[in-house]
Scaffold this active site. Sequence first.
Site, PDB file in Angstrom:
ATOM      1  N   ALA A  14       0.801  -1.204   0.040  1.00 30.23           N
ATOM      2  CA  ALA A  14      -0.122  -0.017  -0.101  1.00 30.23           C
ATOM      3  C   ALA A  14       0.738   1.349   0.034  1.00 30.23           C
ATOM      4  CB  ALA A  14      -0.884  -0.069   1.163  1.00 30.23           C
ATOM      5  N   SER A  16       4.438   1.078  -1.113  1.00 35.80           N
ATOM      6  CA  SER A  16       5.505   1.011  -1.813  1.00 35.80           C
ATOM      7  C   SER A  16       5.194  -0.277  -2.703  1.00 35.80           C
ATOM      8  CB  SER A  16       6.935   0.798  -1.196  1.00 35.80           C
ATOM      9  OG  SER A  16       7.180  -0.483  -0.472  1.00 35.80           O
ATOM     10  N   ASP A 236      -1.328 -10.239  -1.492  1.00 36.30           N
ATOM     11  CA  ASP A 236      -0.056 -10.231  -0.641  1.00 36.30           C
ATOM     12  C   ASP A 236      -0.117 -11.127   0.444  1.00 36.30           C
ATOM     13  OD1 ASP A 236      -1.484  -8.334   0.645  1.00 36.30           O
ATOM     14  OD2 ASP A 236       0.020  -7.023   0.035  1.00 36.30           O
ATOM     15  N   THR A 237      -1.280 -11.072   1.302  1.00 31.89           N
ATOM     16  CA  THR A 237      -1.274 -11.702   2.422  1.00 31.89           C
ATOM     17  C   THR A 237      -1.486 -13.237   2.160  1.00 31.89           C
ATOM     18  OG1 THR A 237      -2.574 -10.030   3.359  1.00 31.89           O
ATOM     19  CG2 THR A 237      -2.417 -12.128   4.464  1.00 31.89           C
ATOM     20  N   GLY A 401       7.363  -6.779   7.178  1.00 32.64           N
ATOM     21  CA  GLY A 401       8.193  -5.636   7.475  1.00 32.64           C
ATOM     22  C   GLY A 401       8.417  -5.698   8.792  1.00 32.64           C
TER      23      GLY A 401
END
Length: 481
Positions: A14, A16, A236-237, A401
Amino acid sequence: MSSPRAYAAVDLGASSGRVMAGRVGPDSLELTEAHRFANRPVRVPEGLRWDVLGLYAGVLDGLRAAGQVDSVGVDSWAVDYGLLDADGALLGNPVHYRDARTEGIAEQVWARVPAAELYARTGLQYAPFNTLYQLMAARSSAQFAHAERLLLVPDLLSYWLTGEQGTELTNASTTQLIDPRTREWSYEIADRLGIDLGLFAPLRRPGDPAGVLRPEVLEETGLTGPVPVTAVGSHDTASAVAAVPALGERFAYICTGTWSLAGLELTAPVLTEESRAANFTNELGLDGTVRYLHNIMGLWLLQECVRAWGDPELDGLLREAAGVPALRSVVDAGDAAFLAPGRMPERIAEACRASGQPVPRTPGETTRCILDSLALAHRRAVADAQRLAGHPVDTVYVVGGGSRNALLCQLTADACGLPVVAGPAEAAALGNVLVQARAHGVVGDLADMRRLLTRTQPLTRYVPRGGTARWEAAEARPATG
């Protein structure tokens, strides 16, 4: 022994985007960053929009930087989409999920399909930005009237790369139009809401072929064709959960980044009324799995504060936060009041003041408030998931991250009273690469993928300290005031 195969993972978050180059062999897994680029939403007169053309340009630059690969896979955030006309041209930039257009839409939906029934049929938590509510909000727009096709964001980028259209299942499961039991479209729900499922391209599963790079893309990137594009866990999850380095089934995961997605990997959805009341969601994963999880606002809170403070160095903020007394002030990290951008330090201070807690005065105090609040939210989600699913766990895996944030990981271990294994940080890209490698016969099933991760990726273990009594006492605080 054959040399490792090379794969490009397009991984869009969301805030990058990045193109990662992965090399995978039977006993090797290496990931390097080929190109990273900003993802800056743009506010225009009609609302908040994604700069999807800028993202596509970043993807092309990244594929050029990655060099020759055996396959490409695309994952991104969920729920948002682009509309195409009859010629396949994009009808305007995709609307950002933080746009305000869905305010009041849920009540209109529930008047046709009551909330309890909607959950029992689709298993999806209520979130104002679910694709279903976005579609209902868009129905009267000129763009929607001219739309012949709807492609979720990663499917849109795959279409531009290949010219072929599809709807990948793990991301489709976030639309609130999929039945998690059948893993197919819920035609009854769509019909009752007047949504034409013919707008969607045919469903694809992770590992399915998704076309080959168009000649124009090959020319733009300098790659030699044919280069296949492989459907991955395009949410992505879903890719990140595939890269949780767990051995066995007794684990919880927290995918950390702009959001924290905390939950379990199950073999069947949990569709009870109690689960709905707790706002847990049933999204689909690899190999028939269900991602049973709760959405928490995540490091968005800290990202917005850092932006408001003029982008100070994060390590310094975390050192200062480590010296602030624990649990001095906490807020509800799942509160929709923190969803919109802007004024985040002031809004956190206002929430603390309203609940009668000490108001953070410095960036370090605000940072500690955020991290304590996230750890508390992680505790609640992990405990609730075990109770609602009847699925006990003995380890929490933190990927994404936030796994680099040692203070957050230690606080999460302390709050949950369970050991935390942190890493890998680039879980979504690794899951993306591994699904491509599996489709090409380099690795085996999901368990084999995870064994490879545990052998090759750096992981850090955090042991809980100090007991959980103080966290139990803190749990009631954000709701007061």
